[in-house]
Design an enzyme around this catalytic site. Structure first.
Site, PDB file in Angstrom:
ATOM      1  N   ASP A   1      -4.031  -6.169  18.616  1.00 49.01           N
ATOM      2  CA  ASP A   1      -3.793  -6.335  20.049  1.00 49.01           C
ATOM      3  C   ASP A   1      -2.888  -7.535  20.367  1.00 49.01           C
ATOM      4  O   ASP A   1      -2.567  -7.784  21.530  1.00 49.01           O
ATOM      5  CB  ASP A   1      -5.131  -6.467  20.810  1.00 49.01           C
ATOM      6  CG  ASP A   1      -5.851  -5.121  20.911  1.00 49.01           C
ATOM      7  OD1 ASP A   1      -5.282  -4.096  20.493  1.00 49.01           O
ATOM      8  OD2 ASP A   1      -6.994  -5.096  21.397  1.00 49.01           O
TER       9      ASP A   1
ATOM     10  N   ARG B   1      -6.392   8.725  17.948  1.00 48.86           N
ATOM     11  CA  ARG B   1      -7.547   7.827  18.120  1.00 48.86           C
ATOM     12  C   ARG B   1      -8.812   8.655  17.891  1.00 48.86           C
ATOM     13  O   ARG B   1      -9.510   9.044  18.837  1.00 48.86           O
ATOM     14  CB  ARG B   1      -7.521   7.164  19.502  1.00 48.86           C
ATOM     15  CG  ARG B   1      -6.280   6.280  19.683  1.00 48.86           C
ATOM     16  CD  ARG B   1      -6.350   5.388  20.891  1.00 48.86           C
ATOM     17  NE  ARG B   1      -7.223   4.257  20.684  1.00 48.86           N
ATOM     18  CZ  ARG B   1      -7.302   3.222  21.532  1.00 48.86           C
ATOM     19  NH1 ARG B   1      -6.574   3.189  22.609  1.00 48.86           N
ATOM     20  NH2 ARG B   1      -8.128   2.220  21.285  1.00 48.86           N
TER      21      ARG B   1
ATOM     22  N   CYS C   1      -5.092   3.443  25.851  1.00 51.73           N
ATOM     23  CA  CYS C   1      -3.695   3.249  25.462  1.00 51.73           C
ATOM     24  C   CYS C   1      -3.324   4.214  24.334  1.00 51.73           C
ATOM     25  O   CYS C   1      -4.154   4.544  23.497  1.00 51.73           O
ATOM     26  CB  CYS C   1      -3.476   1.807  25.008  1.00 51.73           C
ATOM     27  SG  CYS C   1      -3.661   0.599  26.342  1.00 51.73           S
TER      28      CYS C   1
ATOM     29  N   ARG D   1      -5.061  -4.022  33.687  1.00 53.24           N
ATOM     30  CA  ARG D   1      -6.282  -3.512  33.024  1.00 53.24           C
ATOM     31  C   ARG D   1      -6.962  -4.610  32.210  1.00 53.24           C
ATOM     32  O   ARG D   1      -8.164  -4.607  32.036  1.00 53.24           O
ATOM     33  CB  ARG D   1      -5.934  -2.362  32.072  1.00 53.24           C
ATOM     34  CG  ARG D   1      -5.476  -1.110  32.764  1.00 53.24           C
ATOM     35  CD  ARG D   1      -5.299   0.018  31.791  1.00 53.24           C
ATOM     36  NE  ARG D   1      -6.622   0.482  31.364  1.00 53.24           N
ATOM     37  CZ  ARG D   1      -6.906   1.720  31.005  1.00 53.24           C
ATOM     38  NH1 ARG D   1      -5.963   2.630  30.998  1.00 53.24           N
ATOM     39  NH2 ARG D   1      -8.112   2.045  30.645  1.00 53.24           N
TER      40      ARG D   1
ATOM     41  N   LYS E   1     -12.385  -8.940  27.492  1.00 52.31           N
ATOM     42  CA  LYS E   1     -12.400  -7.560  28.000  1.00 52.31           C
ATOM     43  C   LYS E   1     -13.260  -6.660  27.124  1.00 52.31           C
ATOM     44  O   LYS E   1     -14.158  -5.968  27.608  1.00 52.31           O
ATOM     45  CB  LYS E   1     -10.963  -7.020  28.058  1.00 52.31           C
ATOM     46  CG  LYS E   1     -10.880  -5.533  28.334  1.00 52.31           C
ATOM     47  CD  LYS E   1      -9.452  -5.044  28.422  1.00 52.31           C
ATOM     48  CE  LYS E   1      -8.838  -4.594  27.137  1.00 52.31           C
ATOM     49  NZ  LYS E   1      -9.313  -3.328  26.590  1.00 52.31           N
ATOM     50  N   ASN E   2     -12.957  -6.661  25.825  1.00 53.30           N
ATOM     51  CA  ASN E   2     -13.615  -5.675  24.965  1.00 53.30           C
ATOM     52  C   ASN E   2     -15.098  -5.981  24.760  1.00 53.30           C
ATOM     53  O   ASN E   2     -15.886  -5.065  24.508  1.00 53.30           O
ATOM     54  CB  ASN E   2     -12.884  -5.548  23.625  1.00 53.30           C
ATOM     55  CG  ASN E   2     -11.530  -4.872  23.811  1.00 53.30           C
ATOM     56  OD1 ASN E   2     -11.274  -4.238  24.834  1.00 53.30           O
ATOM     57  ND2 ASN E   2     -10.652  -5.012  22.823  1.00 53.30           N
TER      58      ASN E   2
HETATM   59  C1  UD1 Z   1     -10.807  -1.431  19.784  1.00 56.94           C
HETATM   60  C2  UD1 Z   1     -10.190  -2.105  20.965  1.00 56.94           C
HETATM   61  C3  UD1 Z   1      -8.669  -2.036  20.862  1.00 56.94           C
HETATM   62  C4  UD1 Z   1      -8.202  -2.574  19.521  1.00 56.94           C
HETATM   63  C5  UD1 Z   1      -8.964  -1.919  18.369  1.00 56.94           C
HETATM   64  C6  UD1 Z   1      -8.661  -2.532  16.997  1.00 56.94           C
HETATM   65  C7  UD1 Z   1     -11.837  -1.664  22.733  1.00 56.94           C
HETATM   66  C8  UD1 Z   1     -12.115  -0.983  24.038  1.00 56.94           C
HETATM   67  N1  UD1 Z   1     -10.620  -1.436  22.190  1.00 56.94           N
HETATM   68  O1  UD1 Z   1     -10.434  -0.068  19.860  1.00 56.94           O
HETATM   69  O2  UD1 Z   1      -8.136  -2.820  21.900  1.00 56.94           O
HETATM   70  O3  UD1 Z   1      -6.829  -2.263  19.371  1.00 56.94           O
HETATM   71  O4  UD1 Z   1     -10.369  -2.042  18.589  1.00 56.94           O
HETATM   72  O5  UD1 Z   1      -8.990  -3.887  16.995  1.00 56.94           O
HETATM   73  O6  UD1 Z   1     -12.652  -2.415  22.234  1.00 56.94           O
HETATM   74  N2  UD1 Z   1     -10.770   5.203  13.523  1.00 56.94           N
HETATM   75  C9  UD1 Z   1     -11.093   6.362  12.840  1.00 56.94           C
HETATM   76  N3  UD1 Z   1     -12.210   7.043  13.240  1.00 56.94           N
HETATM   77  C10 UD1 Z   1     -13.021   6.624  14.258  1.00 56.94           C
HETATM   78  C11 UD1 Z   1     -12.665   5.429  14.936  1.00 56.94           C
HETATM   79  C12 UD1 Z   1     -11.540   4.729  14.554  1.00 56.94           C
HETATM   80  O7  UD1 Z   1     -10.411   6.776  11.926  1.00 56.94           O
HETATM   81  O8  UD1 Z   1     -14.029   7.273  14.549  1.00 56.94           O
HETATM   82  C13 UD1 Z   1      -9.561   4.433  13.107  1.00 56.94           C
HETATM   83  C14 UD1 Z   1      -8.522   4.387  14.231  1.00 56.94           C
HETATM   84  O9  UD1 Z   1      -7.670   5.518  14.207  1.00 56.94           O
HETATM   85  C15 UD1 Z   1      -7.799   3.095  13.895  1.00 56.94           C
HETATM   86  C16 UD1 Z   1      -8.899   2.210  13.291  1.00 56.94           C
HETATM   87  O10 UD1 Z   1      -9.951   3.086  12.915  1.00 56.94           O
HETATM   88  O11 UD1 Z   1      -6.815   3.329  12.912  1.00 56.94           O
HETATM   89  C17 UD1 Z   1      -9.455   1.149  14.214  1.00 56.94           C
HETATM   90  O12 UD1 Z   1      -9.978   1.763  15.393  1.00 56.94           O
HETATM   91  P1  UD1 Z   1     -11.154   1.102  16.234  1.00 56.94           P
HETATM   92  O13 UD1 Z   1     -11.467  -0.250  15.677  1.00 56.94           O
HETATM   93  O14 UD1 Z   1     -12.270   2.099  16.373  1.00 56.94           O
HETATM   94  O15 UD1 Z   1     -10.496   0.912  17.643  1.00 56.94           O
HETATM   95  P2  UD1 Z   1     -11.208   1.023  19.035  1.00 56.94           P
HETATM   96  O16 UD1 Z   1     -12.642   0.594  18.920  1.00 56.94           O
HETATM   97  O17 UD1 Z   1     -10.909   2.363  19.660  1.00 56.94           O
END
Ligand code: UD1
Length: 430
Positions: free
Chosen positions: A307, A124, A119, A399, A24-25
């Site tokens: 996940d 986030r 989610c 999803r 998916k991702n």
């Molecule tokens: C992606 C995945 C999600 C998975 C996550 C962690 C997708 C669509 N989703 O989410 O299923 O749970 O990776 O493996 O690919 N953070 C910050 N600042 C930012 C971005 C992130 O502080 O600008 C923090 C977040 O709050 C969190 C951590 O970094 O604590 C990891 O987030 P991130 O890896 O970015 O998750 P997603 O890419 O949103």
């Protein structure tokens, strides 16, 4: 109005073959990045899940032509884009829509995209995505729930991400592919889908090195070309079936997997009592003996994936002894625990720590899928519960899981989807 539910009865010893869908991702990131490419691309092993349909619908709204060209294969042509402003309801329902920012910025030098949803695991933030874009010389501002980015000329640079973020790493890579000069991303995420995105873009003519390590180098290129590309299998879908095999004392052959991506999950399931045989692109997993307690901490790849956290907690409810699960990525990812407690699980949560006391039995009842992976957790719990479990909010599950009910039925599970009329329910309740 109709409401759909998954109805599950206890199902021991699941057995047989299950084929894992595309990731998916990876699919969502690669789909968005076809906008950067701007030429016809064929994507294969695309999972048939509603998040992919939603992303395709969002991209169609923006002028991208998308056609099915075979089972799990689509042709995406993003030559003509009708709008660089993505501000409609669908965007807010999909976290991965933030990749449109990097794709538009990289190709057109500007983008406006509504703040994404997804989610609910607590805060986030997107500060690291913005840090990545700004390091390339872009200006970013958020106003009225819209993120606006623009830049006359993107210039390669060195950027250190303060947290390991999959999204920020992928977005910075996408934006940097056509920037002038070299971009170095330090403290990059190493997840398999980061590597898959880089492999896809490289097959379109990008010059990306180091994906899968914590330093990624992107040498800017002027042009990209269309390609044909097969998306990697889904690590989390595979992990979910592995956990289900262990929970039901089953014996599953899980096909279309990359065993390397499953190492952390396999390690923890073996501590619980699983026996695993590895083949080139499949694994066999069974659990003939007792289920033992185990401690887990979620971490960025190659650590245990966040996940898979809800599914492993659901499994640990039936393991002998006291297990501890620490969430190392998100602030608030134990909201679903209340659903497992309603089934008889003994779990206490303190911040990012869950303590799980193994219980003799769970009992089926009405539960909700609180989010995508939490939905998988209550389905797993339903398979090992006495009586009948009714899972509501199954849209969340759809999803990210391709035909989960069909796949589990084929393995011998007593599971089906029922559609009930709400009028009927309220009438019979009177
Ligand atoms: C992606 C995945 C999600 C998975 C996550 C962690 C997708 C669509 N989703 O989410 O299923 O749970 O990776 O493996 O690919 N953070 C910050 N600042 C930012 C971005 C992130 O502080 O600008 C923090 C977040 O709050 C969190 C951590 O970094 O604590 C990891 O987030 P991130 O890896 O970015 O998750 P997603 O890419 O949103």
């Amino acid at each position: 109005m109709n409401v759909r539910k998954i109805v599950i009865k206890k199902s021991n010893n699941l057995e047989g073959n299950v084929k894992i869908a595309g990731a998916k991702n990876a699919a969502l990131a690669i789909l968005a990045s076809t906008i950067l490419v701007g030429q016809k691309c064929i994507l294969e092993n695309v999972p048939d899940i509603s998040d992919v349909s939603l992303m395709c619908s969002i991209m169609s709204h923006l002028g991208v032509k998308i056609n099915m060209v075979g089972p799990n294969a689509i042709e995406v042509d993003a030559k003509n884009i009708s709008s660089l402003c993505a501000d409609f309801d669908e965007i807010r329902h999909m976290r991965a829509s933030y990749y449109l920012l990097g794709a538009f910025l990289g190709r057109f030098g500007k983008a406006s995209v509504a703040m994404p949803g997804g989610c609910d695991f607590g805060l986030r933030p997107m500060d690291q995505h913005i840090k990545g874009f700004e390091s390339l010389n872009a200006k970013c501002e958020i106003s009225g729930g819209i993120i606006n980015v623009k830049c006359d000329k993107l210039k390669g640079n060195r950027v250190y991400l303060d947290v390991v973020s999959v999204g920020a790493t992928i977005n910075t890579v996408i934006a940097a592919v056509r920037a002038e000069g070299t971009t170095v991303i330090e403290n990059a995420a190493k997840e398999p889908h980061v590597v898959d995105l880089a492999n896809f873009l490289n097959s379109c003519g990008a010059d990306i090195h180091g994906a899968g390590t914590d330093v990624i180098q992107v040498h800017g290129v002027k042009n990209l070309k269309g390609t044909s590309y097969q998306i990697i299998p889904d690590q989390i879908e595979a992990g979910t079936y592995m956990a289900i095999s262990v929970a039901t004392h089953g014996n599953l052959t899980i096909n279309n997997v990359i065993p390397k991506h499953l190492e952390s999950i396999s390690a923890k399931l073996c501590e619980i009592g699983a026996q695993i045989d590895y083949f080139e692109d499949s694994i066999k997993i069974s659990c003939p003996g007792k289920l033992k307690k185990c401690n887990v901490k979620t971490m960025p790849y190659p650590g245990f994936p966040t996940d898979m956290q809800p599914q492993i907690v659901a499994l640990l409810t039936k393991c002998e002894g006291t297990s501890m699960v620490t969430e190392g990525v998100w602030d608030n990812r134990f909201r679903y625990v209340s659903e497992l407690r309603r089934m008889g699980a003994e779990i206490s949560v303190d911040g990012r720590l869950a303590v799980i006391e193994g219980v003799k039995k769970l009992v089926g009842t009405n539960v909700k899928a609180i989010d995508l992976r939490a939905g998988a957790a209550v389905i797993l719990a339903g398979l090992i519960s006495e009586g009948t479990t009714y899972v509501e909010n199954i849209d969340y599950v759809e999803r990210g899981y391709e035909d989960i009910v069909g796949k589990l039925s084929n393995l011998g599970a007593d599971i089906k989807i029922v559609t009930e009329s709400l009028d009927k329910i309220s009438l019979s309740a009177c």
